[in-house]
Every structure is written in structure tokens, then in C-alpha cells.
Write a protein that holds these residues in place. Structure first.
Motif, PDB file in Angstrom:
ATOM      1  N   LEU A 199       1.217  -1.095  -0.153  1.00  0.00           N
ATOM      2  CA  LEU A 199      -0.181   0.213  -0.201  1.00  0.00           C
ATOM      3  C   LEU A 199       0.663   1.218  -0.460  1.00  0.00           C
ATOM      4  O   LEU A 199       1.816   1.045   0.869  1.00  0.00           O
ATOM      5  CB  LEU A 199      -1.194  -0.229   1.488  1.00  0.00           C
ATOM      6  N   GLY A 200       0.279   1.924  -0.664  1.00  0.00           N
ATOM      7  CA  GLY A 200       1.487   3.557  -0.632  1.00  0.00           C
ATOM      8  C   GLY A 200       1.996   3.826  -1.836  1.00  0.00           C
ATOM      9  O   GLY A 200       3.119   4.481  -1.711  1.00  0.00           O
ATOM     10  N   ARG A 201       3.242   2.511  -2.153  1.00  0.00           N
ATOM     11  CA  ARG A 201       4.089   2.445  -3.401  1.00  0.00           C
ATOM     12  C   ARG A 201       3.086   2.485  -4.552  1.00  0.00           C
ATOM     13  O   ARG A 201       2.270   2.219  -5.103  1.00  0.00           O
ATOM     14  CB  ARG A 201       4.536   0.722  -3.070  1.00  0.00           C
ATOM     15  N   ASP A 202       4.040   2.497  -5.007  1.00  0.00           N
ATOM     16  CA  ASP A 202       4.065   3.334  -6.940  1.00  0.00           C
ATOM     17  C   ASP A 202       4.610   1.617  -7.293  1.00  0.00           C
ATOM     18  O   ASP A 202       4.329   1.664  -9.175  1.00  0.00           O
ATOM     19  CB  ASP A 202       4.896   4.238  -7.893  1.00  0.00           C
ATOM     20  N   THR A 229      -6.849  -4.912  -2.226  1.00  0.00           N
ATOM     21  CA  THR A 229      -5.909  -4.189  -2.741  1.00  0.00           C
ATOM     22  C   THR A 229      -6.454  -2.845  -2.761  1.00  0.00           C
ATOM     23  O   THR A 229      -6.293  -2.209  -3.978  1.00  0.00           O
ATOM     24  CB  THR A 229      -5.982  -4.554  -4.540  1.00  0.00           C
ATOM     25  N   PHE A 230      -7.422  -2.613  -1.947  1.00  0.00           N
ATOM     26  CA  PHE A 230      -7.767  -1.427  -1.535  1.00  0.00           C
ATOM     27  C   PHE A 230      -6.391  -0.522  -1.129  1.00  0.00           C
ATOM     28  O   PHE A 230      -6.095  -0.525  -0.366  1.00  0.00           O
ATOM     29  CB  PHE A 230      -8.438  -1.558  -0.177  1.00  0.00           C
ATOM     30  N   GLY A 231      -6.504   1.085  -1.751  1.00  0.00           N
ATOM     31  CA  GLY A 231      -5.456   2.242  -1.694  1.00  0.00           C
ATOM     32  C   GLY A 231      -4.874   1.669  -2.564  1.00  0.00           C
ATOM     33  O   GLY A 231      -3.428   1.907  -1.914  1.00  0.00           O
ATOM     34  N   MET A 232      -4.534   0.358  -3.161  1.00  0.00           N
ATOM     35  CA  MET A 232      -2.902   0.080  -4.424  1.00  0.00           C
ATOM     36  C   MET A 232      -3.383   0.915  -5.228  1.00  0.00           C
ATOM     37  O   MET A 232      -4.621   1.281  -5.953  1.00  0.00           O
ATOM     38  CB  MET A 232      -3.397  -1.301  -4.529  1.00  0.00           C
ATOM     39  N   PRO A 291      -6.942  -2.977  -7.940  1.00  0.00           N
ATOM     40  CA  PRO A 291      -6.426  -2.311  -6.817  1.00  0.00           C
ATOM     41  C   PRO A 291      -8.067  -1.940  -6.909  1.00  0.00           C
ATOM     42  O   PRO A 291      -9.140  -1.911  -7.796  1.00  0.00           O
ATOM     43  CB  PRO A 291      -6.453   0.208  -8.166  1.00  0.00           C
ATOM     44  N   GLY A 292      -8.499  -2.147  -5.536  1.00  0.00           N
ATOM     45  CA  GLY A 292      -9.864  -2.226  -5.635  1.00  0.00           C
ATOM     46  C   GLY A 292     -10.610  -2.774  -4.899  1.00  0.00           C
ATOM     47  O   GLY A 292     -11.446  -2.969  -4.877  1.00  0.00           O
ATOM     48  N   ARG A 293     -10.101  -4.312  -4.802  1.00  0.00           N
ATOM     49  CA  ARG A 293     -10.428  -5.813  -4.943  1.00  0.00           C
ATOM     50  C   ARG A 293     -10.553  -6.645  -3.310  1.00  0.00           C
ATOM     51  O   ARG A 293      -9.414  -6.847  -2.935  1.00  0.00           O
ATOM     52  CB  ARG A 293      -9.698  -6.664  -6.394  1.00  0.00           C
ATOM     53  N   LEU A 294     -11.276  -7.503  -2.823  1.00  0.00           N
ATOM     54  CA  LEU A 294     -10.871  -8.750  -2.274  1.00  0.00           C
ATOM     55  C   LEU A 294     -10.710  -9.711  -2.586  1.00  0.00           C
ATOM     56  O   LEU A 294     -11.957 -10.633  -3.497  1.00  0.00           O
ATOM     57  CB  LEU A 294     -12.147  -8.045  -1.069  1.00  0.00           C
TER      58      LEU A 294
END
Length: 118
Positions: free
Chosen positions: A34-37, A53-56, A79-82
Motif C-alpha cells: 500500500l502507498g507504493r508505486d 488491493t484497497f488503496g493500491m 486495485p480496489g479488490r478483495l
């Protein structure tokens, strides 16, 4: 392996060595990528059988490993998946989307993890 600690190491897939980050503490496992590019290599999240991947910021490949480091499944998550819970999964490998196919990482492949320190 013995007691897991946050650190670095090498993931070996067949004869290919990949740089590895290990997330073993609660804090490191919770943060993951999280928070990385991006990531050069892979991240091993120990003692887990599911990720999200929430916040990815980028899509990732996710490989679920059993206790003997054999790949149980490989999926790509946007991103944004469970992710689904893998009952026989013990650890999770994460890498940038497409990387695991390049490494030849697929269901049934056994990988080796060598730790170099924290």
C-alpha cells in the motif's frame, strides 16, 4: 522456517533469483504494498491466506503458497479488490502484474526463500 522477521532475501523460482521483501510483523503485513508505486521483485507476506488491493496504486500478481512453499494459485488483482481466502494457503507472494508469468511461477511450482537479514 523458524521465526519470521521483516527483512529482505531472495525468492528462487526454478533457477531464477528474484529480490524479495519479507513482511512478517503485524504492521508490515497490514501495509504490504500500500502507498507504493511498484516493487522491484516480490513481497512475501507470511502467515496469511488472503489479501486485498484497497488503496493500491497498481495491479498485482498474487500467489498463494502452502506450508512447503508450493504455489496453490496465481491470480492478478486490480486495485480496489478483495481476494478470496485460500484455506490451504499459508503465505502470499505479491509482485507487479505480469511478473510472475515472466518468472514461470504457476500452480504446482515450488519456490525457495532465502533470507539475508532485516
Amino acid at each position: 522456517m523458524g521465526k519470521w522477521v521483516d527483512g529482505t532475501g531472495t525468492l528462487t523460482v526454478d533457477a531464477l533469483d528474484v529480490p524479495l521483501e519479507v513482511a512478517a510483523s503485524y504492521r508490515a503485513r497490514r501495509r504490504g504494498l500500500l502507498g507504493r508505486d511498484g516493487i522491484a521483485g516480490a513481497m512475501l507476506i507470511v502467515r496469511t491466506n488472503s489479501v486485498h488491493t484497497f488503496g493500491m496504486r497498481f495491479p498485482i500478481d498474487v500467489a498463494h503458497l502452502d506450508g512447503s512453499f508450493t504455489v496453490r494459485s496465481v491470480v492478478t488483482m486490480r486495485p480496489g479488490r478483495l481476494g478470496m481466502i485460500r484455506p490451504r494457503g499459508r503465505h502470499v507472494l505479491e509482485a507487479e502484474a505480469g511478473a510472475m508469468a515472466e518468472w514461470g511461477l504457476r500452480k504446482g511450482v515450488r519456490v525457495r526463500v532465502d533470507l539475508t537479514g532485516s
